[in-house]
Scaffold this active site. Structure first.
Site, PDB file in Angstrom:
ATOM      1  N   LEU A 148     -57.770  29.423 114.862  1.00  0.00           N
ATOM      2  CA  LEU A 148     -56.379  29.255 115.289  1.00  0.00           C
ATOM      3  C   LEU A 148     -56.109  29.947 116.631  1.00  0.00           C
ATOM      4  O   LEU A 148     -56.547  31.076 116.841  1.00  0.00           O
ATOM      5  CB  LEU A 148     -55.469  29.896 114.220  1.00  0.00           C
ATOM      6  CG  LEU A 148     -53.967  29.930 114.525  1.00  0.00           C
ATOM      7  CD1 LEU A 148     -53.357  28.545 114.337  1.00  0.00           C
ATOM      8  CD2 LEU A 148     -53.255  30.937 113.625  1.00  0.00           C
TER       9      LEU A 148
ATOM     10  N   ARG B 134     -30.279  24.669 116.522  1.00  0.00           N
ATOM     11  CA  ARG B 134     -30.371  24.643 117.989  1.00  0.00           C
ATOM     12  C   ARG B 134     -31.743  25.103 118.449  1.00  0.00           C
ATOM     13  O   ARG B 134     -32.492  25.708 117.692  1.00  0.00           O
ATOM     14  CB  ARG B 134     -29.273  25.508 118.617  1.00  0.00           C
ATOM     15  CG  ARG B 134     -29.234  26.941 118.120  1.00  0.00           C
ATOM     16  CD  ARG B 134     -28.132  27.737 118.828  1.00  0.00           C
ATOM     17  NE  ARG B 134     -27.983  29.049 118.239  1.00  0.00           N
ATOM     18  CZ  ARG B 134     -27.000  29.423 117.423  1.00  0.00           C
ATOM     19  NH1 ARG B 134     -26.046  28.560 117.106  1.00  0.00           N
ATOM     20  NH2 ARG B 134     -26.941  30.642 116.927  1.00  0.00           N
TER      21      ARG B 134
ATOM     22  N   HIS C 197     -36.361  43.513 111.605  1.00  0.00           N
ATOM     23  CA  HIS C 197     -37.468  43.105 112.483  1.00  0.00           C
ATOM     24  C   HIS C 197     -38.801  43.587 111.911  1.00  0.00           C
ATOM     25  O   HIS C 197     -39.808  42.893 112.001  1.00  0.00           O
ATOM     26  CB  HIS C 197     -37.270  43.664 113.891  1.00  0.00           C
ATOM     27  CG  HIS C 197     -36.059  43.112 114.584  1.00  0.00           C
ATOM     28  ND1 HIS C 197     -35.773  41.764 114.604  1.00  0.00           N
ATOM     29  CD2 HIS C 197     -35.051  43.716 115.267  1.00  0.00           C
ATOM     30  CE1 HIS C 197     -34.644  41.567 115.275  1.00  0.00           C
ATOM     31  NE2 HIS C 197     -34.184  42.743 115.694  1.00  0.00           N
TER      32      HIS C 197
ATOM     33  N   GLU D 287     -33.329  35.634 126.969  1.00  0.00           N
ATOM     34  CA  GLU D 287     -31.926  35.959 126.721  1.00  0.00           C
ATOM     35  C   GLU D 287     -31.771  37.151 125.776  1.00  0.00           C
ATOM     36  O   GLU D 287     -30.730  37.804 125.761  1.00  0.00           O
ATOM     37  CB  GLU D 287     -31.206  34.734 126.144  1.00  0.00           C
ATOM     38  CG  GLU D 287     -31.008  33.594 127.148  1.00  0.00           C
ATOM     39  CD  GLU D 287     -32.283  32.849 127.541  1.00  0.00           C
ATOM     40  OE1 GLU D 287     -33.234  32.800 126.722  1.00  0.00           O
ATOM     41  OE2 GLU D 287     -32.342  32.310 128.664  1.00  0.00           O
TER      42      GLU D 287
ATOM     43  N   ASP E 154     -36.069  33.205 113.148  1.00  0.00           N
ATOM     44  CA  ASP E 154     -34.697  33.720 113.258  1.00  0.00           C
ATOM     45  C   ASP E 154     -34.199  34.273 111.919  1.00  0.00           C
ATOM     46  O   ASP E 154     -34.643  33.825 110.870  1.00  0.00           O
ATOM     47  CB  ASP E 154     -33.788  32.581 113.754  1.00  0.00           C
ATOM     48  CG  ASP E 154     -32.485  33.101 114.333  1.00  0.00           C
ATOM     49  OD1 ASP E 154     -32.380  34.313 114.602  1.00  0.00           O
ATOM     50  OD2 ASP E 154     -31.560  32.276 114.514  1.00  0.00           O
ATOM     51  N   GLY E 155     -33.290  35.226 111.991  1.00  0.00           N
ATOM     52  CA  GLY E 155     -32.606  35.712 110.789  1.00  0.00           C
ATOM     53  C   GLY E 155     -32.959  37.126 110.356  1.00  0.00           C
ATOM     54  O   GLY E 155     -32.535  37.559 109.280  1.00  0.00           O
TER      55      GLY E 155
HETATM   56  C1  IPE Z   1     -34.063  32.699 119.141  1.00  0.00           C
HETATM   57  O1  IPE Z   1     -33.245  33.412 118.273  1.00  0.00           O
HETATM   58  C2  IPE Z   1     -35.039  33.625 119.804  1.00  0.00           C
HETATM   59  C3  IPE Z   1     -36.090  34.156 118.939  1.00  0.00           C
HETATM   60  C4  IPE Z   1     -36.288  33.836 117.690  1.00  0.00           C
HETATM   61  C5  IPE Z   1     -36.979  35.085 119.578  1.00  0.00           C
HETATM   62  P1  IPE Z   1     -31.833  33.985 118.746  1.00  0.00           P
HETATM   63  O2  IPE Z   1     -31.265  34.706 117.580  1.00  0.00           O
HETATM   64  O3  IPE Z   1     -31.978  34.756 120.008  1.00  0.00           O
HETATM   65  O4  IPE Z   1     -31.021  32.661 119.057  1.00  0.00           O
HETATM   66  P2  IPE Z   1     -29.457  32.395 119.172  1.00  0.00           P
HETATM   67  O5  IPE Z   1     -28.889  33.456 120.088  1.00  0.00           O
HETATM   68  O6  IPE Z   1     -28.887  32.506 117.794  1.00  0.00           O
HETATM   69  O7  IPE Z   1     -29.335  31.012 119.711  1.00  0.00           O
HETATM   70  C1  IPE Z   2     -34.866  36.939 115.149  1.00  0.00           C
HETATM   71  O1  IPE Z   2     -33.902  37.525 114.358  1.00  0.00           O
HETATM   72  C2  IPE Z   2     -35.642  37.945 115.955  1.00  0.00           C
HETATM   73  C3  IPE Z   2     -35.340  37.931 117.395  1.00  0.00           C
HETATM   74  C4  IPE Z   2     -34.515  37.118 117.987  1.00  0.00           C
HETATM   75  C5  IPE Z   2     -36.014  38.917 118.215  1.00  0.00           C
HETATM   76  P1  IPE Z   2     -32.472  37.905 114.912  1.00  0.00           P
HETATM   77  O2  IPE Z   2     -32.510  39.310 115.403  1.00  0.00           O
HETATM   78  O3  IPE Z   2     -31.976  36.914 115.883  1.00  0.00           O
HETATM   79  O4  IPE Z   2     -31.618  37.834 113.554  1.00  0.00           O
HETATM   80  P2  IPE Z   2     -30.138  37.281 113.371  1.00  0.00           P
HETATM   81  O5  IPE Z   2     -30.074  35.934 113.992  1.00  0.00           O
HETATM   82  O6  IPE Z   2     -29.225  38.268 114.043  1.00  0.00           O
HETATM   83  O7  IPE Z   2     -29.952  37.243 111.894  1.00  0.00           O
HETATM   84 MG    MG Z   3     -30.878  35.213 115.732  1.00  0.00          MG
END
Ligand code: IPE
Ligand code: IPE
Ligand code: MG
Length: 239
Positions: free
Chosen positions: A127, A190, A33, A63, A16-17
């Site tokens: 792996l 979460r 990304h 989602e 995430d992030g």
């Molecule tokens: C979780 O991240 C899904 C992936 C890393 C693919 P999200 O960014 O979608 O999660 P929420 O919406 O913050 O819970």
């Molecule tokens: C995780 O990064 C990648 C995916 C969920 C596909 P995010 O796109 O959720 O990045 P943030 O949470 O908006 O920073």
């Molecule tokens: Mg995210």
């Protein structure tokens, strides 16, 4: 280096992030990304070197389809490019690639690349890299329950035969052990619908670091921390 560590057999990561990483730099989310794909590369390599057997990466949730079309399309294109570009490298490193989720939701071209990468790496013994794509934990349980009801309806399964194994064996992850360690980047506390059934006793490790910054040193910190933990599975501390 990892000789003295207790290496988790199965590591699952919520990557995430990417969006926040891009925003901090005045870049588009898509650039975030793209940078995240480099971390995938680095972590697959680090996990293999450390002796991890299974690495499950949450790459796209069920989602996540609610995001703007431009972003989901870019993510699908990135996935397709990643598979095309990395398959030779994965194969060279003895990595076996697999995928879990509602894979039929993916664009046809991504499905074809996935199938090709799976086929090309199927015999590898290092792996196992499992990409979670269009994956949702509740949807996975729903799919398993449908299978159970169909078997019951056909007279192949009695109610008293429905136990934890009956459910586990119908999940997308039937052939994998449960994750030992869950890593989540970017600080969110979460699960976001990831491997809900499988993570009942998984150790969690959350870092504020954003996914595109997450590389081998931080990954090894998570492994070291895991190494020091004592898992109890409901029991008591040994004397
Ligand atoms: C979780 O991240 C899904 C992936 C890393 C693919 P999200 O960014 O979608 O999660 P929420 O919406 O913050 O819970
Ligand atoms: C995780 O990064 C990648 C995916 C969920 C596909 P995010 O796109 O959720 O990045 P943030 O949470 O908006 O920073
Ligand atoms: Mg995210």
């Amino acid at each position: 280096m990892s000789g003295s560590l207790n290496i988790p057999r199965h590591v699952a990561i919520i990557m995430d992030g990417n969006g926040r990483w891009a925003r901090e730099r005045g870049l588009s989310r898509i650039e975030g990304h793209r940078a995240g794909a480099e971390s995938v590369r680095a972590i697959v390599r680090a996990a293999g070197e450390a002796g991890v057997e299974f690495l499950t990466l949450y790459a796209f949730s069920l989602e996540n389809w609610v995001r703007p079309r431009a972003e989901t399309s870019a993510l699908m294109r990135l996935l397709t490019h990643y598979l095309r570009r990395e398959v030779a490298e994965l194969d060279k490193n003895n990595v076996r690639l697999e995928a879990i989720g509602r894979l039929d939701d993916l664009p046809k071209v991504a499905q074809r690349e996935l199938e090709e990468a799976r086929r090309a790496t199927a015999k590898n013994t290092g792996l196992t890299l499992i990409l979670a794509l269009s994956y949702g934990g509740r949807a996975e349980i729903v799919d398993a329950v449908r299978g159970i009801v169909a078997d019951a309806h056909a007279g192949r399964l009695k109610p008293e035969q429905v136990d934890e194994k009956a459910i586990s064996s119908r999940l997308y992850t039937a052939r994998y052990p449960d994750p030992d360690l869950l890593i989540r980047t970017s600080g969110e506390m979460r699960l976001s619908n990831f491997l809900l059934w499988q993570m009942s006793y998984t150790e969690m490790w959350i870092t504020p670091m954003l996914w595109p910054d997450f590389r081998k040193p931080e990954f090894m910190r998570a492994i070291e921390d895991y190494s020091k933990r004592q898992r109890r599975f409901g029991g008591v501390e040994p004397a």
